[in-house]
Write an enzyme that holds these catalytic residues in place. Structure first.
Site, mmCIF file in Angstrom:
data_model
loop_
_atom_site.group_PDB
_atom_site.id
_atom_site.type_symbol
_atom_site.label_atom_id
_atom_site.label_comp_id
_atom_site.label_asym_id
_atom_site.label_seq_id
_atom_site.Cartn_x
_atom_site.Cartn_y
_atom_site.Cartn_z
ATOM 1 N N ASP A 51 0.805 -1.201 -0.101
ATOM 2 C CA ASP A 51 0.064 -0.098 0.057
ATOM 3 C C ASP A 51 0.932 1.341 0.035
ATOM 4 O O ASP A 51 1.490 1.513 1.041
ATOM 5 C CB ASP A 51 -1.000 -0.058 1.319
ATOM 6 C CG ASP A 51 -1.760 1.150 1.323
ATOM 7 O OD1 ASP A 51 -1.627 1.921 0.533
ATOM 8 O OD2 ASP A 51 -2.651 1.397 2.232
ATOM 9 N N GLU A 130 30.350 11.814 -2.424
ATOM 10 C CA GLU A 130 31.100 11.963 -1.488
ATOM 11 C C GLU A 130 30.331 12.469 -0.044
ATOM 12 O O GLU A 130 30.694 13.826 0.127
ATOM 13 C CB GLU A 130 32.258 12.738 -1.449
ATOM 14 C CG GLU A 130 33.304 12.222 -2.432
ATOM 15 C CD GLU A 130 34.480 13.305 -2.587
ATOM 16 O OE1 GLU A 130 35.640 12.663 -3.114
ATOM 17 O OE2 GLU A 130 34.552 14.452 -2.519
ATOM 18 N N GLU A 132 29.210 13.564 3.600
ATOM 19 C CA GLU A 132 29.871 13.727 4.812
ATOM 20 C C GLU A 132 28.652 13.692 5.897
ATOM 21 O O GLU A 132 27.522 13.742 5.508
ATOM 22 C CB GLU A 132 30.307 15.129 4.746
ATOM 23 C CG GLU A 132 31.628 15.435 3.722
ATOM 24 C CD GLU A 132 31.941 16.802 3.897
ATOM 25 O OE1 GLU A 132 33.155 16.840 3.088
ATOM 26 O OE2 GLU A 132 31.387 17.631 3.888
ATOM 27 N N GLU A 213 36.408 14.915 8.990
ATOM 28 C CA GLU A 213 36.288 16.129 8.310
ATOM 29 C C GLU A 213 36.752 17.340 9.190
ATOM 30 O O GLU A 213 36.886 17.190 10.085
ATOM 31 C CB GLU A 213 34.896 15.933 7.709
ATOM 32 C CG GLU A 213 34.795 15.498 6.117
ATOM 33 C CD GLU A 213 35.742 16.431 5.171
ATOM 34 O OE1 GLU A 213 36.058 17.583 5.530
ATOM 35 O OE2 GLU A 213 35.986 15.920 4.320
ATOM 36 N N GLU A 221 33.953 11.442 7.045
ATOM 37 C CA GLU A 221 33.594 10.991 5.520
ATOM 38 C C GLU A 221 34.129 9.605 5.432
ATOM 39 O O GLU A 221 35.412 9.211 5.822
ATOM 40 C CB GLU A 221 34.074 11.954 4.693
ATOM 41 C CG GLU A 221 33.959 11.818 3.042
ATOM 42 C CD GLU A 221 34.507 12.651 2.201
ATOM 43 O OE1 GLU A 221 35.148 12.289 1.177
ATOM 44 O OE2 GLU A 221 34.545 13.978 2.375
ATOM 45 N N HIS A 270 29.731 16.245 -2.407
ATOM 46 C CA HIS A 270 30.398 16.481 -3.645
ATOM 47 C C HIS A 270 30.373 15.135 -4.565
ATOM 48 O O HIS A 270 30.287 13.902 -4.226
ATOM 49 C CB HIS A 270 31.933 16.743 -3.666
ATOM 50 C CG HIS A 270 32.125 17.795 -2.580
ATOM 51 N ND1 HIS A 270 33.607 17.789 -1.709
ATOM 52 C CD2 HIS A 270 31.505 18.948 -2.079
ATOM 53 C CE1 HIS A 270 33.349 19.014 -1.004
ATOM 54 N NE2 HIS A 270 32.407 19.541 -1.340
ATOM 55 N N ARG A 340 39.013 25.468 -4.818
ATOM 56 C CA ARG A 340 37.564 24.697 -3.879
ATOM 57 C C ARG A 340 36.462 25.755 -3.660
ATOM 58 O O ARG A 340 35.478 25.376 -3.152
ATOM 59 C CB ARG A 340 38.092 24.078 -2.755
ATOM 60 C CG ARG A 340 39.049 22.924 -3.101
ATOM 61 C CD ARG A 340 39.415 22.115 -1.932
ATOM 62 N NE ARG A 340 40.641 21.088 -2.307
ATOM 63 C CZ ARG A 340 40.170 19.797 -2.690
ATOM 64 N NH1 ARG A 340 39.096 19.416 -2.296
ATOM 65 N NH2 ARG A 340 40.975 18.785 -2.913
ATOM 66 N N GLU A 358 33.549 17.436 -10.686
ATOM 67 C CA GLU A 358 33.176 17.414 -9.328
ATOM 68 C C GLU A 358 32.273 18.457 -8.842
ATOM 69 O O GLU A 358 32.595 19.561 -8.908
ATOM 70 C CB GLU A 358 34.362 17.284 -8.217
ATOM 71 C CG GLU A 358 33.595 17.286 -6.799
ATOM 72 C CD GLU A 358 35.022 17.581 -5.779
ATOM 73 O OE1 GLU A 358 34.881 17.505 -4.728
ATOM 74 O OE2 GLU A 358 36.005 17.812 -6.296
ATOM 75 N N ARG A 360 30.265 20.548 -6.572
ATOM 76 C CA ARG A 360 30.280 20.740 -5.249
ATOM 77 C C ARG A 360 28.936 21.292 -4.229
ATOM 78 O O ARG A 360 29.159 21.310 -2.995
ATOM 79 C CB ARG A 360 31.676 21.476 -4.728
ATOM 80 C CG ARG A 360 32.882 20.745 -5.265
ATOM 81 C CD ARG A 360 34.104 21.796 -5.286
ATOM 82 N NE ARG A 360 34.550 22.186 -3.866
ATOM 83 C CZ ARG A 360 34.874 21.590 -3.077
ATOM 84 N NH1 ARG A 360 35.324 20.280 -3.346
ATOM 85 N NH2 ARG A 360 35.167 21.812 -1.910
#
Length: 469
Positions: A51, A130, A132, A213, A221, A270, A340, A358, A360
């Site tokens: 259901d 990735e 965290e 981290e 991580e 990421h 970054r 990547e 982010r």
């Protein structure tokens, strides 16, 4: 794995129960278990009826009958159940025609992979997220008419240096932004992460790295290997399950909430991605940072649609407490090989096979099936329409002069802003029937409930700002 292989696995491991699992719109796994006496090969042909009327964002009670169709390739033995239990990830089907239910996130991911092949642009999409997470000793909160409160308890928290603990206060803990990555005893979660790694490998997920981290109070991580879009989303759900349950076994609590603590880094997810065709990585080339024109157009598509993507890649009101400058949150929509602070980074690699981008800005509050599918659809739109992202950004994007800063677009600053962007910019998601307009409408309505709840709830910080006004 075939259905026969699964039945052999059941027999060899003396399985007592089979757990059918699926993911709802919000990204939370749900399950229903059957004793092994009620499980046979017929389940792979006719599915398991359930259901669906109580699943948030799904059909109402007037059309609630659904089928769970197990995927034999997803089978693993659950490491946490007292009785030996085999787990199967499932697609959700409509029992009237056996077609995939258009609001099933796993079905959306599989349609995205089919669309990639049908487009002729590629045949395989690889994803490597990735996510965290935080591990706390305990957490308490209260929300009612008398007021609101939240208390995070963590012996590893920077604020705990003056507290008294049973057995004494050791004094070894990471400070604010000090968790990346000193050895134990400052990193107090090495053994817990090791147990998580062993559990992940036990259920078939290859692990590449684990570490503390940046944030204090237990941000961690575990890096796992890339895989194809739907399979990697399956693995992400399995990783969350392992992290939650190992922490629970240690008497602690884990959360993938993007911003649980004030004044330190939040948890991102990421997402590494690349598109392949006939065994060739289409992202590899002779352009910037070894990228192809295909890859740059793909980046252009993600940047163009980023604000609509935010509704899916950052789907919580809490997501936007993380997306602020200077806490390693990439709010600027730009790309770079090393920077970054840019929302899209091109990792340094030694071979064309590893060439990838990547993204982010996503966070682990995202439903991985929807997140990966949406990112790929945006990237493919960039390729189809040759959307070039412009020059790479090699400056610190948090400290630009105002006139330069104004030229770089940003991600959304709130969930309602993101939902509005998704409502207006959705066509790229609906190509090939990957996301339906019906699903997008239901998704927006479901998430607006969160927005409304936050709007209506008095926040403790408002007393700090306004009580004596």
């Amino acid at each position: 794995m075939s259905p026969q292989d699964v039945l052999k696995m059941v027999k060899e491991n003396e399985v007592k129960f089979v757990d059918f699992r699926f993911t709802d719109t919000k990204g939370k796994e749900q399950h229903v278990g059957v004793p092994v006496s009620a499980f046979d090969e017929d389940k792979f042909e006719h599915g398991h009826a359930f259901d669906g009327s109580s699943i948030a964002g799904w059909k109402g009670i007037q059309a609630s009958d659904m089928l769970l169709m197990p995927d034999p390739s997803s089978a693993f033995i659950d490491p946490f159940m007292d009785e030996t239990t085999l787990v199967l990830s499932c697609d959700v089907l409509d029992p009237t025609d056996f077609k995939p239910y258009d609001r099933c996130p796993r079905g959306i991911a599989k349609r995205a992979e089919a669309y990639l092949k049908a487009s002729g642009l590629g045949d395989t999409a690889y994803f490597g997220p990735e996510p965290e997470f935080f591990i706390f000793d305990s957490v308490e909160w209260n929300v009612d008419m008398s007021g609101c409160s939240v208390k995070i308890n963590s012996e590893e928290g920077a604020w705990a240096s003056g507290e008294k603990f049973e057995g004494g206060n050791t004094g070894h803990r990471p400070g604010v932004k000090g968790g990346y990555f000193p050895v134990p005893p400052v990193d107090s979660h090495n053994d817990i992460r090791a147990a998580m790694v062993l559990a992940l490998e036990q259920i078939g997920i290859p692990v590449e790295v684990h570490h503390h981290e940046v944030a204090t109070a237990g941000q961690n991580e575990i890096g796992t290997k890339f895989n194809t879009l739907t399979k990697r989303a399956d693995w992400t759900q399995m990783l969350k399950y392992v992290v939650h349950n190992v922490a629970h076994q240690y008497g602690k609590t884990a959360t993938f909430m993007p911003k649980p603590i004030v004044g330190d880094n939040g948890s991102g997810m990421h997402v590494h991605q690349s598109i392949w065709k006939d065994g060739k990585n289409l992202f590899a080339g002779n352009g910037y940072a070894g990228m192809s024109e295909f890859a740059l157009y793909y980046i252009g598509g993600i940047i163009k649609h980023a604000r609509a993507l935010n509704a899916i890649t950052n789907p919580l009101t809490n997501s936007y407490k993380r997306l602020v400058p200077h806490y390693e949150a990439p709010v600027k929509l730009a790309y770079s090989a090393k920077n970054r602070s840019a929302s899209i980074r091109i990792p340094f690699v030694n071979s064309d096979k590893a060439r990838r981008i990547e993204t982010r800005f996503p966070d682990p509050g995202a439903n991985p099936y929807l997140c990966f599918a949406a990112l790929m659809m945006a990237g493919l739109d960039g390729v189809q329409n040759k959307i070039h992202p412009g020059d790479a950004a090699d400056k610190n994007l948090y400290d630009l002069p105002p006139e330069e800063d104004a030229l770089i677009p940003t991600v959304c600053s709130s969930l309602d802003q993101a939902l509005e962007a998704l409502d207006k910019d959705r066509e790229f998601l609906t190509r090939g029937g990957v996301f339906s307009n019906d699903f997008i409408d239901a998704y927006i309505a479901l998430k607006m409930d969160d927005v409304t709840k936050i709007r209506m709830t008095t926040h403790p910080v408002e007393f700090d700002m306004y009580y004596s006004i």
